[in-house]
Design a protein around this motif. Structure first.
Motif, short mmCIF file in Angstrom:
data_model
loop_
_atom_site.label_atom_id
_atom_site.label_comp_id
_atom_site.label_asym_id
_atom_site.label_seq_id
_atom_site.Cartn_x
_atom_site.Cartn_y
_atom_site.Cartn_z
N LEU A 1 0.83 -1.20 0.00
CA LEU A 1 0.00 0.00 0.00
C LEU A 1 0.86 1.25 0.00
O LEU A 1 0.36 2.35 0.16
CB LEU A 1 -0.93 0.00 1.22
CG LEU A 1 -1.94 -1.14 1.27
CD1 LEU A 1 -2.75 -1.07 2.54
CD2 LEU A 1 -2.84 -1.13 0.06
N ALA A 2 2.14 1.09 -0.19
CA ALA A 2 3.04 2.23 -0.20
C ALA A 2 2.75 3.13 -1.39
O ALA A 2 2.50 2.66 -2.49
CB ALA A 2 4.49 1.76 -0.24
N ALA A 3 2.79 4.42 -1.16
CA ALA A 3 2.55 5.38 -2.23
C ALA A 3 3.73 5.39 -3.19
O ALA A 3 4.87 5.16 -2.80
CB ALA A 3 2.36 6.77 -1.63
N ASP A 4 3.44 5.64 -4.45
CA ASP A 4 4.48 5.74 -5.46
C ASP A 4 5.14 7.11 -5.31
O ASP A 4 4.49 8.13 -5.52
CB ASP A 4 3.86 5.58 -6.85
CG ASP A 4 4.88 5.64 -7.96
OD1 ASP A 4 6.02 6.07 -7.74
OD2 ASP A 4 4.51 5.25 -9.08
N PRO A 5 6.42 7.17 -4.94
CA PRO A 5 7.06 8.46 -4.70
C PRO A 5 7.22 9.31 -5.95
O PRO A 5 7.45 10.51 -5.87
CB PRO A 5 8.43 8.08 -4.11
CG PRO A 5 8.66 6.70 -4.57
CD PRO A 5 7.31 6.05 -4.73
N SER A 6 7.07 8.70 -7.13
CA SER A 6 7.21 9.48 -8.36
C SER A 6 5.94 10.25 -8.72
O SER A 6 5.96 11.09 -9.61
CB SER A 6 7.61 8.55 -9.52
OG SER A 6 6.54 7.68 -9.83
N VAL A 7 4.84 9.98 -8.04
CA VAL A 7 3.58 10.66 -8.33
C VAL A 7 3.53 11.98 -7.57
O VAL A 7 3.66 12.01 -6.35
CB VAL A 7 2.37 9.78 -7.94
CG1 VAL A 7 1.06 10.53 -8.15
CG2 VAL A 7 2.38 8.49 -8.73
N THR B 1 -16.31 11.51 -9.33
CA THR B 1 -16.16 11.36 -7.89
C THR B 1 -14.78 10.81 -7.61
O THR B 1 -14.36 9.82 -8.22
CB THR B 1 -17.24 10.41 -7.33
OG1 THR B 1 -18.51 11.00 -7.54
CG2 THR B 1 -17.03 10.13 -5.85
N LEU B 2 -14.06 11.49 -6.71
CA LEU B 2 -12.74 11.05 -6.26
C LEU B 2 -12.54 11.61 -4.86
O LEU B 2 -12.41 12.83 -4.68
CB LEU B 2 -11.64 11.54 -7.22
CG LEU B 2 -10.24 11.03 -6.94
CD1 LEU B 2 -10.15 9.51 -7.11
CD2 LEU B 2 -9.23 11.71 -7.87
N ALA B 3 -12.55 10.74 -3.87
CA ALA B 3 -12.49 11.16 -2.47
C ALA B 3 -11.27 12.01 -2.16
O ALA B 3 -11.37 13.02 -1.46
CB ALA B 3 -12.53 9.94 -1.54
N ASP B 4 -10.10 11.64 -2.69
CA ASP B 4 -8.89 12.39 -2.39
C ASP B 4 -8.98 13.85 -2.81
O ASP B 4 -8.37 14.72 -2.21
CB ASP B 4 -7.68 11.74 -3.05
CG ASP B 4 -6.38 12.40 -2.64
OD1 ASP B 4 -5.88 12.06 -1.55
OD2 ASP B 4 -5.89 13.28 -3.38
N ALA B 5 -9.77 14.12 -3.84
CA ALA B 5 -9.93 15.48 -4.36
C ALA B 5 -11.19 16.15 -3.81
O ALA B 5 -11.54 17.25 -4.24
CB ALA B 5 -9.98 15.46 -5.88
N ASP B 6 -11.86 15.50 -2.86
CA ASP B 6 -13.13 16.00 -2.33
C ASP B 6 -14.12 16.29 -3.45
O ASP B 6 -14.86 17.28 -3.41
CB ASP B 6 -12.93 17.25 -1.46
CG ASP B 6 -12.16 16.96 -0.19
OD1 ASP B 6 -12.34 15.86 0.38
OD2 ASP B 6 -11.34 17.81 0.22
N TYR C 1 -1.81 10.55 -10.77
CA TYR C 1 -2.50 10.93 -9.53
C TYR C 1 -3.77 10.11 -9.33
O TYR C 1 -3.97 9.51 -8.27
CB TYR C 1 -2.83 12.43 -9.56
CG TYR C 1 -3.87 12.84 -8.55
CD1 TYR C 1 -3.60 12.83 -7.19
CD2 TYR C 1 -5.15 13.22 -8.97
CE1 TYR C 1 -4.57 13.20 -6.26
CE2 TYR C 1 -6.12 13.58 -8.05
CZ TYR C 1 -5.82 13.56 -6.70
OH TYR C 1 -6.79 13.92 -5.78
N VAL C 2 -4.62 10.07 -10.34
CA VAL C 2 -5.88 9.33 -10.21
C VAL C 2 -5.59 7.85 -9.94
O VAL C 2 -6.20 7.25 -9.04
CB VAL C 2 -6.76 9.50 -11.47
CG1 VAL C 2 -7.95 8.54 -11.45
CG2 VAL C 2 -7.25 10.94 -11.59
N ALA C 3 -4.67 7.27 -10.67
CA ALA C 3 -4.34 5.86 -10.47
C ALA C 3 -3.80 5.61 -9.05
O ALA C 3 -4.08 4.58 -8.45
CB ALA C 3 -3.33 5.40 -11.51
N GLU C 4 -3.06 6.56 -8.53
CA GLU C 4 -2.44 6.42 -7.20
C GLU C 4 -3.48 6.52 -6.07
O GLU C 4 -3.42 5.77 -5.10
CB GLU C 4 -1.36 7.48 -7.00
CG GLU C 4 -0.71 7.47 -5.65
CD GLU C 4 0.17 6.24 -5.39
OE1 GLU C 4 0.40 5.93 -4.20
OE2 GLU C 4 0.61 5.59 -6.34
N VAL C 5 -4.43 7.45 -6.18
CA VAL C 5 -5.32 7.73 -5.06
C VAL C 5 -6.70 7.08 -5.14
O VAL C 5 -7.39 6.98 -4.14
CB VAL C 5 -5.49 9.25 -4.82
CG1 VAL C 5 -4.12 9.91 -4.60
CG2 VAL C 5 -6.26 9.92 -5.96
#
Length: 111
Positions: free
Chosen positions: A22-28, A50-55, A103-107
């Motif tokens: 579940l580690a975030a990709d540091p390149s994003v 709809t994308l929760a990370d972007a409210d 970004y979308v793929a990551e979050v």
């Protein structure tokens, strides 16, 4: 080999080896991707999706948290458009398309 005679770290390694990371990709660049998603794209992606990370709770486009698209899938849709979604190839640079796609793929689906 019985678990009792196996070192604890080896048992834990066997137990957790099948779990996805579940580690975030540091390149994003999450902040820049969120900015493009919510403000820089015209119209903003957040208007429809709809994308929760972007409210964002758009009602027209697919819920990206449920869809969990890959960066390649997002980039293809952003570049060429899909269904009623317009193409953004003329209004966003290739770098911005790559950033918002990553970004979308990551979050997506993580909140």
């Amino acid at each position: 080999m019985p678990i009792r005679s196996t070192p604890l770290f080896a048992v834990l390694a066997m137990c957790f080896a099948s779990f996805p990371t579940l580690a975030a990709d540091p390149s994003v660049n999450v902040e820049e991707g969120r900015e493009i998603f919510t403000k820089k794209a015209e119209p903003a992606c957040a208007v429809c999706h709809t994308l929760a990370d972007a409210d964002a709770s758009g009602a027209v486009g697919p819920n990206l948290d449920e869809l969990k698209p890959s960066a390649d899938r997002v980039a293809a849709a952003v570049k060429s458009g899909i269904g009623v979604m317009p193409a953004f190839a003329d209004s966003l640079t290739a770098d911005k398309i790559a950033t918002v796609s990553a970004y979308v793929a990551e979050v997506a689906g993580k909140k």
